[in-house]
Design a protein around this motif. Sequence first.
Motif, PDB file in Angstrom:
ATOM      1  N   PRO A 766      54.550  -2.797  45.945  1.00 59.87           N
ATOM      2  CA  PRO A 766      53.598  -1.668  45.470  1.00 59.87           C
ATOM      3  C   PRO A 766      54.406  -1.326  43.974  1.00 59.87           C
ATOM      4  O   PRO A 766      53.856  -0.592  43.025  1.00 59.87           O
ATOM      5  N   GLU A 767      54.890  -1.694  43.923  1.00 62.60           N
ATOM      6  CA  GLU A 767      55.937  -1.682  42.226  1.00 62.60           C
ATOM      7  C   GLU A 767      55.163  -2.953  40.796  1.00 62.60           C
ATOM      8  O   GLU A 767      56.025  -2.631  40.199  1.00 62.60           O
ATOM      9  N   HIS A 768      54.512  -3.728  41.425  1.00 63.08           N
ATOM     10  CA  HIS A 768      53.975  -4.673  40.249  1.00 63.08           C
ATOM     11  C   HIS A 768      52.034  -4.185  40.247  1.00 63.08           C
ATOM     12  O   HIS A 768      51.518  -5.137  39.160  1.00 63.08           O
ATOM     13  N   GLU A 935      39.369   0.598  41.890  1.00 68.07           N
ATOM     14  CA  GLU A 935      41.090  -0.122  43.053  1.00 68.07           C
ATOM     15  C   GLU A 935      41.650   1.087  43.681  1.00 68.07           C
ATOM     16  O   GLU A 935      42.103   0.586  44.173  1.00 68.07           O
ATOM     17  N   GLU A 936      42.464   1.931  42.790  1.00 68.96           N
ATOM     18  CA  GLU A 936      43.280   2.414  42.673  1.00 68.96           C
ATOM     19  C   GLU A 936      42.829   3.699  43.680  1.00 68.96           C
ATOM     20  O   GLU A 936      42.243   3.893  44.736  1.00 68.96           O
ATOM     21  N   HIS A 937      44.007   3.697  44.433  1.00 68.44           N
ATOM     22  CA  HIS A 937      44.223   4.778  45.939  1.00 68.44           C
ATOM     23  C   HIS A 937      43.546   6.362  45.588  1.00 68.44           C
ATOM     24  O   HIS A 937      43.492   6.584  44.387  1.00 68.44           O
ATOM     25  N   LYS A 938      42.920   7.036  46.474  1.00 63.41           N
ATOM     26  CA  LYS A 938      42.418   8.422  45.913  1.00 63.41           C
ATOM     27  C   LYS A 938      43.100   8.837  45.292  1.00 63.41           C
ATOM     28  O   LYS A 938      42.439  10.149  44.098  1.00 63.41           O
ATOM     29  N   ASN A 939      43.755   9.006  45.333  1.00 68.34           N
ATOM     30  CA  ASN A 939      45.040  10.396  44.842  1.00 68.34           C
ATOM     31  C   ASN A 939      45.947   9.514  43.672  1.00 68.34           C
ATOM     32  O   ASN A 939      46.500  10.382  43.187  1.00 68.34           O
ATOM     33  N   MET A 940      45.340   8.598  43.291  1.00 65.28           N
ATOM     34  CA  MET A 940      45.656   7.975  42.535  1.00 65.28           C
ATOM     35  C   MET A 940      44.492   7.634  41.041  1.00 65.28           C
ATOM     36  O   MET A 940      44.088   8.086  41.540  1.00 65.28           O
ATOM     37  N   GLY A 941      45.601   6.988  39.841  1.00 66.63           N
ATOM     38  CA  GLY A 941      44.384   6.340  39.064  1.00 66.63           C
ATOM     39  C   GLY A 941      43.188   7.309  38.562  1.00 66.63           C
ATOM     40  O   GLY A 941      44.167   8.586  38.276  1.00 66.63           O
ATOM     41  N   ALA A 968      46.975   7.616  49.434  1.00 69.84           N
ATOM     42  CA  ALA A 968      48.471   6.891  50.513  1.00 69.84           C
ATOM     43  C   ALA A 968      49.629   7.101  49.699  1.00 69.84           C
ATOM     44  O   ALA A 968      49.543   7.537  48.632  1.00 69.84           O
ATOM     45  N   ALA A 969      50.284   6.846  50.157  1.00 71.12           N
ATOM     46  CA  ALA A 969      52.113   7.729  48.904  1.00 71.12           C
ATOM     47  C   ALA A 969      52.630   5.875  48.177  1.00 71.12           C
ATOM     48  O   ALA A 969      52.892   6.547  46.992  1.00 71.12           O
TER      49      ALA A 969
END
Length: 998
Positions: A766-768, A935-941, A968-969
Motif C-alpha cells: 500500500p505504501e509504494h 488499475e487503481e481502486h474505484k474510489n481512487m485514481g 478500498a481503504a
Amino acid sequence: MSQFRVLAGVLKGLTWRCWAHPKRGCSSRTDPLPAVVSNSSYVEEMYLAWLDDHKNVHKSWDSFFRNIQASGPSGEAGERRPSALLQGRVLSHSLDVAEKVVEDHLAVHTLIRAYQIRGHHVAQLDPLGILDADLDSFVPSDLITTIDKLGLYGLNESDLDRSFQLPHTTFIGGQETTLPLREIIRRLEASYCGHIGVEFMFINNVNQCQWIRQKFETPGIMQFTNAEKRTLLARLIRSTRFEDFLARKWSSEKRFGLEGCEVLIPALKTIIDKSSASGIDSVIMGMPHRGRLNVLANVIRKDLDQIFCQFDPKLEAADEGSGDVKYHLGMYHERINRETDKNITLSLVANPSHLEAVDPVVQGKTKAEQFYRGDTQGKKVMSILMHGDAAFAGQGVVYETFHLSELPSYTTNGTIHVVVNNQIGFTTDPRVARSSPYPTDVARVVNAPIFHVNADDPEAVMYVCRVAAEWRATFNKDVVIDLVCYRRFGHNEMDEPMFTQPLMYKQIHRQEHVLKKYSEKLIAEGVVTLQEFEEEVAKYDKICEEAYTSSKDEKILHIRHWLDSPWPDFFTAQGEPKSMSCLPTGLDEEVLQHIGQIASSVPLEDFKIHPGVSRILRGRADLVKSRQMDWALGEYIAFGSLLKDGIHVRLSGQDVERGTFSHRHHVLHDQEVDKRICVPMNHLWENQASYTVCNSSLSEYGVLGFELGFAMASPNALILWEAQFGDFHNTAQCIIDQFISSGQAKWVRNNGIVLLLPHGMEGMGPEHSSARPERFLQMTKDDPDHIPEFTGDFEVHQLYDCNWIVVNCSTPANYCHVLRRQILLPFRKPLIIFTPKSLLRHPDARSGFDDLAKGTKFKRLIPDEGPAGQSPGQVKRVIFCTGKVYYELAKERKQQNLYRDVAIIRLEQISPFPFDLVSEEVEKYTNAELVWCQEEHKNMGYYDYVRPRFLTVVANKKPIWYVGRDPAAAPATGNKSTHLNELRKFMDTAFNMSSFQD
C-alpha cells in the motif's frame, strides 16, 4: 636551591599567561608558562629579579615573595641571595602557596566560563517581568548571584578584591590583563545577564566562539552615537504610529498588528543597513501574519495608500484569481538604502496562514537568485526569516529547513532568523507548548548562535541585530535573534486574551509603550528635545492621513502590484503572455545523436566506473545506434536539449542522482578515488547552461518548498522535484495545497515547478504504489460540465486557464515532449507527472527517434493506430486508460486476438481534460461502448475526475463504464497473490464483451 626546584616542579607545565619575567619577552596574552620554569634556577632568578625591583615580576609572584618575606625576621629583604632561613620558609610554604594560587586562578577561569555558558538563564529578558524566557526559575548554582556561591569555587568574600590574571578566552578586561574578582563578576553580569542573553558555547568552532565573546564582552562596545539613537527613535515612531493609525481607522478589522514588538521594524532595518554596508543588494524575506502590514509599509516601503485601500470592503479585484487577505500578500521593491546610499531590492514572499511553511520557499528563492548571479558565497543575496515563538518550536518544517542550511546544493550561506517571541501561542501558554527551555533551541542543531534580547530595550535589540548581520557576513552561517516581547492584544484584534491569560494581560495593560520609554530616555539624555520628538510624530501622522485620503480614490485592487517575484522580461508590461502559442517540441537528429552519445559515455579520462554502470551505458549506446530510447534516455534528451538552449535544469529529491530504481545514473562515481564524480550532462555543449542534480536530505515538506522557491526566481529554468515514491508527497501536502495548487489564484504568481511522482500498482504494497492522482485531480479547476470554447490554439488556451497540469505518460518520447513543452509554453504552470516504475525497463515502453523528430510535439491523447483505429465502425468497445495499465491491456488484447473489436486509447494529459481530442475519438467510434479502465481502486485514481467529463462529451447520452479494482481503504494490497487476482479480474471484465449488457 632545592626548595626552588620543588616550587618549579609544582608550576611546571601549567598553562598561564605571562608568568615569566617581562625581560624574557613573554608579552603575549596567550603565552603558556615558559619552558624556563623547568630550569631549577628559574624561581631563584625570579626572586633575584624581584629583589631588584618588585615590578620586574608578575603580581602573583610579587604577592608570593611578599608573603614569604612578611613571615620572616626583618632585614632579610635586602639580601642578594636567599638566606638559609628564607630558603627554609620557601621550602615549607612554596607547595601550598603555589597550589592555592593556581587553584584560585583556575576557579576564576571556571567562573568566567560558567557565565559564558549559562549566563543567559538569569538575563533580564522578559519586558513584563513575570516569566523566565527559559521557562525555568532555577538559577544555575555556578553563577555568583549571592556571595555564598563563591564557596563553590573555593573562594570567599575576602577574595573579591584580589586581582586575577584573565584567560585568553575572555575579553572583559579590554586592555587590562588582570582584574579584581569583584570587577570580573560585575563585567560578566553586564555582558551575559542584562537585557541580552547569548547562547553560543555549544558551537564547536573556537574562532567563532572567540568572535562572539569579543562582541559581547569588550567593555563599552555597545555604544551608539546620537545620530544612531535619533534614527532608531524615528523608526520606532513609524512602527508605533502606523499601528496606532490602523487601530484608529479600522478598529473592528483584523490586521494582526505589531503592538508589543514595535521594535521589530527598526530591528529589520538595522539588519538590512548593516548587510547593505557589507555588499548585500538583495534581501528576500519570509514572515507570518503578525506585523506584516507594518513590515510592508516601513521596511519594504510599500505605498501606504495601497495598504490602506485593502481595508475598503468595496474594493473590486481586477486580476484573475481569488486573491488573498492583506496580511498574506507579498511584495517586491527596489529602492535606495538611505543609510548606505546603495541600491537594494527587498522581496517579501507571500504565504498562507500555515505558519513556517514559507521558510523553505524563501530559502529556495534565495538560493536561485544567488545561483543565477554567480553569488556562490552569498555576498550579494541573503534571506531573513521571521518566526513566532510557538511555531518556531512546534513546526517540523523549521527543523527540515535548518538541515538544508549547510548542504552544498541548498545552502544560502547564512540566514538571519528573527523570532517575535510573544511568550504565548494563540491561547497556549509556552509552558505547555514546548519541551525545550527556549523556542529557539532547534537552531542549536546547526551550531547557529542564539541572541535573546529584551524587546523593550531598543538599543540592546539594535546591537544584537548589528552583531547578527556581522556574523552572517563573516561566517556565512545562520544566526537567531530571539526578540522576547509580548502581544498587547489577542491573537487578532477581535480576540479576548483575558479568557486564558488573565495575569499576563493585567500586566500588559499596565505596561508602558516602548516608544514612550525610549523617547523619555533620549530626552533625558539630551539627544532629542520634546519638541523634536513631537514634530517627528506629527510628521508621520500627517503622512498616514494623506495616504488615507489618497486611498479612497482606489476603486480596483490590482493583485499584480503585490507580486513578490515579477518576471518583467518574460511577460508583457501588463503581466500577460507575449503569445498564446507553443512551438513544436521535436528535435534535430544530430541533437538526439549527440545527447545519446554523451549519455552512454564517460567524458572524463582515467575515470573508473562500476561494472554495473558500465553495462547500463553500453545498453544506452546500443539504443542510440538503433535510434531507440528508453525512459532514462528520453529524460536525458529532454534535459540535454534544454541545456543547449541556455535553460538551467535542476533535479532534486531523495536519491535522484542515481534514481530510486537505479535507472538514471546522472552522477558517476570513480570506484577508486573518493568523492571524484562526473556529471556527463554538464559536458554536452561548450556554452550550455549548467545542470544541477542533487540528492536532498530525507525531507519532502522542506525540500519541495525549497524547489518551489527556486522555481519562483526565473521562468527560464526547469526545476524538478522527484519523490522517492509517489505517495511520499503527502508529507509535503501543505506546499502542494497552499502554494502549488492555489498559488497563482491567490497571488497571481506563475510557477513552472515539475513534480515527478513514481506511480503504479505492481504488488509492492500500500505504501509504494499510488501517488494519489485523485487528490491532484480533485484540486484541478476545470469545469466538468462545460466544454470550453477558444479561438486559436485550444491546447495552449486550456493550459493557460488551468491551475496545474496533470499527466501520466506511457512513452519515453511523450515524457520528453512534455518536459520540453513546460519551457516552450509562453507562461508557467505547475506540472504533475505520474512517472513509471516497471516501465523504466519494459521492452515495449520504448520510443523511436522519429517520435522526437523535428516538428513533433506532446500528444495529449494517443489514439489506437492498429486495426481498430483503421476500422472504427467495427469496434465494439473503446477502452480509455492512462499510464502503465495500457501495456497490460494491450497484452491481454493480443492474447485474446481482439484487435478489431477493442480500441485502446491512452489519455496522456488527464488535466486539463483534452475535451477536443476525446470528442474526436468518441465521434469516431459511434457504435462502441465507452469504458474507462484503471488499475487503481474505484474510489481512487482518475475515475471520479474523468467520468463527468466523458458524460459531458457525449451529452449524457451514453454511459462511461468503469473497469478496475473495487473501492478500498488502502491504495493497494500487500499480498502479491491478491494483487494478481485483482489484475486478472479486471482484465477479464475489460475484454468480456457482455460485461455491461445488464
